[in-house]
Structures are given as structure tokens and as C-alpha cells.
Design a protein around this motif. Structure first.
Motif: not given
Length: 457
Positions: A27, A29-30, A32, A52-55, A72-73, A83-84
Motif C-alpha cells: 500500500e 502512499p501517493k 505528488g 509509488f503512486k504518482v500525481v 502517473a496521474q 491527497s499526497p
């Protein structure tokens, strides 16, 4: 392009085989990123490849979305920071004020400043970019990190560049969070203290080979001295005493005679501070007392001096290879042939000189090859790929070969002496016919401590 960016930069088998790369939890984390420049794109690629989840926050997300990995968003800045908890600020200092409208959304978050000032900006502003960012967002925690890592290193992976990432912040928890991210990305975090150290961290990319200045000046000084001596001996003295014009030797012959002299002196300067440091520790009876400043700086420059010695030796080999190509050498051969004919000699062969020259050249080539091996293994990118046992094995075997290669030769043109190049944490000494690898000379740290004296047989 997007398909290539989707490829993970760290494969699973690489993560399992290298303990220095930390795994990202399931899990993740996001994270940014504010900015859409080259560094932001490389950073997003690296973070996505590390799990990683990237915004990404951009002022024009539709135009820049195709430049980032599809994982990547890419959205507007207001949505990217919502959110990050950790947000990378990848914009220039002059654009920091444009982010003030996001103060409410950024409250309580960790801002990672990755910017670098120009040399003029560094001299103009008394406060660092990170401190300026912290003054604009007092409710955020600012961390200075990743400014010494290039976009290419982020794209290609840390094994193709320097792995160290200096990190500084006033909040230990924020430093710990960014350090864990750096480990997960394959880098090595280095704690530089509070945010007041950010100015020093930002000055690192502005320095041009700071550790090479003194060794380079030393090598140039030695070259000038030996060149002047060889010029007087080989060119000026025959011209004054015998009226022989040998000024044609200045570009090649005199330089070729000077280079091995400089290489030998530099090589001796690599090992001399180790002997002085060991003698000083034996005299004091302790290893915990700090070395004098001149000896401490000398010890820290041993690697650069050794590499300059290798550089001079390599140039000497190239100049020696070009000696038969000179027009003067061809004229000498013709004159020698004419003298042989006039002396009515049909066969000119001196066995002793032939064997001596063959041995000189053979040992010189082997010595230069060994010196090249030691020089290559002392490079950070190569040394980091070797564990300590592998590195010690290469150093011991190569230096032993170099010691045997260097024995029995006398002429400086043949690169006869032992061309050993120690790394910063390693030296080799020869006792009889057996080699011993030791860390006899401690390496001073920025805090003045030295490593333990330990012998490994």
C-alpha cells in the motif's frame, strides 16, 4: 514513448539480490510532484518504476500528460496536492510565489525542494532555496533532497551515477520519510542536519571538481619542473656546448621523458602520507587523535593523485607508441643504415640490447595494464558494484602482479616501477614475497574520526 516509461526501472530479481534497495510496501502512499519539466518527468518515471503512486500537478495537464508515464496521474496543481503527504517541488525559485495560492491545501504536508540555484543566484541570495520555500509556507515541513541527482541518473538508475542523496530538514520525521523513499528508489540518503545546511547542499552541484584542484596544480608544477630540467639537459646543453640543434625534441621527446618522472613522483606521494600517518600514530600511541590538517588533506587527496599518476603513465605510453612515427626517427634510421654500409657491416645485431628492450616493453605493458585495472576499480561507479571482498581481491592480486612486474627494470621509459593505485580505504604493502592487504591508514571523516587499524591477511 509512454510504453518505455511504463517499464519498471528496478526489476524484482534486482531488488532481491541487492540489500541496499528497500522494497516499497504494497500500500504505497501517493507522492505528488509540482512541475512538468525534465527533472519532474524523470522523477515521476523513477517513482513509478519503484512502485509509488504518482500525481503530477501542472498548469496545463492536457499538454504535458503525454510526456509522463501512463501510470502517473497528471492533473491540475490544486488536485495534485490534495491527497499526497509528500510533495516534490520541481519548479524554479522565481516561481515559488505562484504556489502561494495552494497554502491551505499544503498545510501540514512535507515539501521536498529539489531545485538548484545558478552560481550568480547562489551568491546573490543569502538564504537557500529551501529556506525561502519554508518562509513562504510556514505551515509545511520543507526537506532539501535530490538536488544533486541528475535527470539522467533518475532515468537510467542509480548504478549509472552517484547514489548519495544529501537530505536536510528541521523535522527528523520528515527526513526519515524522505530517506525511506530514497532507499526505495535505490539511492543512499545522507543526513546533512537541519535546514540551515541547505545552502551547503545547494552549493554541491556548483563546484567544479573541488577535490582535484590541489592534485592538478601539484601535477602541473611537477611537470613544469621536470620539463625544464629535461629541456636543459637534452636540448639546451648540447646546443650551448656542441652547437647541436635539438629543439625539435620539445613537442614529443622531452614531454615523453617528463611524463614518467611525474608519474613516479605522484605515485610515491600516494603512499608517503600513509607511512607518515602510521609513524605518527605509533609515536602518539593512539589512533584517536586527529591528524594535522596538512596530513589530513593529503590523505584525502590520495585517490586523485593516484589517478593523475595513471593519466601521466597512459600519456607516456601513447607518446612512446608515436616515437617511431616521427620524421626525426626515420632520418636516424637512414643515417644508421648509411653508416653501416660505409663501415662494411652486413649484420648489426646486439643480443643483449635486443633482449633488454623486449623485456622493458613487455614489463611496461603489463605494468600499465595493471595500473589501468586499479584505476578503473577505484572509480565510484565500478567500486559500488563490487563488495568489499571482491574489491580487496582485485587490489591484492593487481598490486602483487604490479610489484613483480616492476622488479628488475631500470629505465623510466619502460614504466618499470610498481604502478599501484590505492583506493581511499585501502593500501597494500609487500613483506618479502607475500602480500598483505591492510587498512593501515585511517581515512578522516568530516567529523574528525578515523577508522580502526585492522590487518587482513
Amino acid at each position: 514513448m509512454p510504453e518505455e516509461m511504463d517499464k519498471p526501472l528496478i526489476s524484482l530479481h534486482l531488488v532481491d539480490s541487492d540489500s541496499s534497495l528497500a522494497k516499497v510496501p504494497d500500500e504505497a502512499p501517493k507522492v505528488g510532484i509540482l512541475g512538468s519539466g525534465d527533472f519532474a518527468r524523470s522523477l515521476a518515471t523513477r517513482l513509478v518504476g519503484s512502485g509509488f503512486k504518482v500525481v503530477v500537478g501542472s498548469r496545463n495537464p492536457k499538454r504535458t500528460a503525454g510526456l509522463f508515464p501512463s501510470a502517473a496521474q497528471v492533473t491540475f496543481q490544486e488536485e495534485a496536492v490534495s491527497s499526497p503527504e509528500v510533495i516534490f517541488v520541481a519548479v524554479f525559485r522565481e516561481h515559488y510565489s505562484s504556489l502561494c495560492s495552494l497554502s491551505d491545501q499544503l498545510a501540514g504536508k512535507i515539501l521536498v525542494d529539489v531545485s538548484n540555484p545558478t552560481e550568480q543566484e547562489h551568491l546573490q541570495h543569502r538564504e537557500s532555496n529551501a529556506e525561502y520555500l519554508a518562509s513562504l509556507f510556514p505551515t509545511c515541513t520543507v526537506v532539501k533532497a535530490f538536488n544533486v541527482i541528475s535527470a539522467w541518473t533518475l532515468q537510467a538508475g542509480p548504478r549509472d551515477g552517484n547514489r548519495q542523496v544529501p537530505i536536510c530538514s528541521d523535522q527528523p520525521e520528515a527526513k526519515r520519510a524522505v530517506s525511506e523513499m530514497a532507499l526505495a528508489m535505490g539511492f543512499m540518503p545522507v543526513d546533512m542536519g537541519s535546514l540551515a545546511s541547505a545552502r551547503e547542499v545547494e552549493a554541491m552541484p556548483l563546484r567544479l571538481l573541488p577535490a582535484w584542484k590541489v592534485p592538478t596544480l601539484l601535477a602541473l608544477g611537477l611537470f613544469v619542473c621536470f620539463y625544464a630540467y629535461n629541456f636543459i639537459r637534452d636540448v639546451l646543453q648540447p646546443y650551448v656546448q656542441e652547437s647541436q640543434n635539438k629543439f625539435f625534441k620539445l613537442p614529443v621527446s622531452v614531454v615523453n621523458t617528463t611524463l614518467p618522472c611525474v608519474a613516479y613522483v605522484l605515485l610515491s606521494l600516494v603512499y608517503l602520507p600513509g607511512v607518515l600517518a602510521a609513524a605518527l600514530q605509533l609515536r602518539r600511541g593512539t589512533k584517536y587523535q586527529r591528524f594535522p590538517d596538512w596530513l589530513d588533506h593529503w590523505l584525502q587527496h590520495r585517490k586523485q593523485i593516484g589517478l593523475l599518476s595513471f593519466f601521466c603513465a597512459a600519456l607516456h605510453a601513447l607518446y612512446s607508441f608515436c616515437l617511431p612515427l616521427r620524421r626525426a626517427h626515420r632520418y636516424d634510421l637512414v643515417n644508421l643504415a648509411v653508416k653501416q654500409v660505409l663501415a662494411n657491416k652486413s649484420h648489426l645485431w646486439v643480443e643483449e640490447e635486443v633482449w633488454r628492450m623486449e623485456i622493458y616493453l613487455s614489463l611496461g605493458v603489463l605494468a600499465l595494464g595493471t595500473l589501468s585495472l586499479l584505476a578503473v576499480t577505484s572509480l565510484p561507479s565500478i567500486a559500488n558494484s563490487l563488495n568489499w571482498r571482491e574489491f580487496s581481491f582485485v587490489q591484492c592480486v593487481a598490486t602483487s602482479s604490479a610489484g613483480n612486474t616492476g622488479s628488475g627494470t631500470r629505465r623510466p621509459e619502460s614504466q618499470s616501477q610498481d604502478p599501484r593505485l590505492p583506493a581511499l580505504h585501502h593500501q597494500t604493502s609487500f613483506l618479502g614475497s607475500r602480500s598483505f592487504c591492510c587498512s593501515l591508514v585511517p581515512v578522516s571523516t568530516p567529523y574528525g574520526h578515523q577508522e580502526d587499524l585492522s590487518w587482513t591477511r
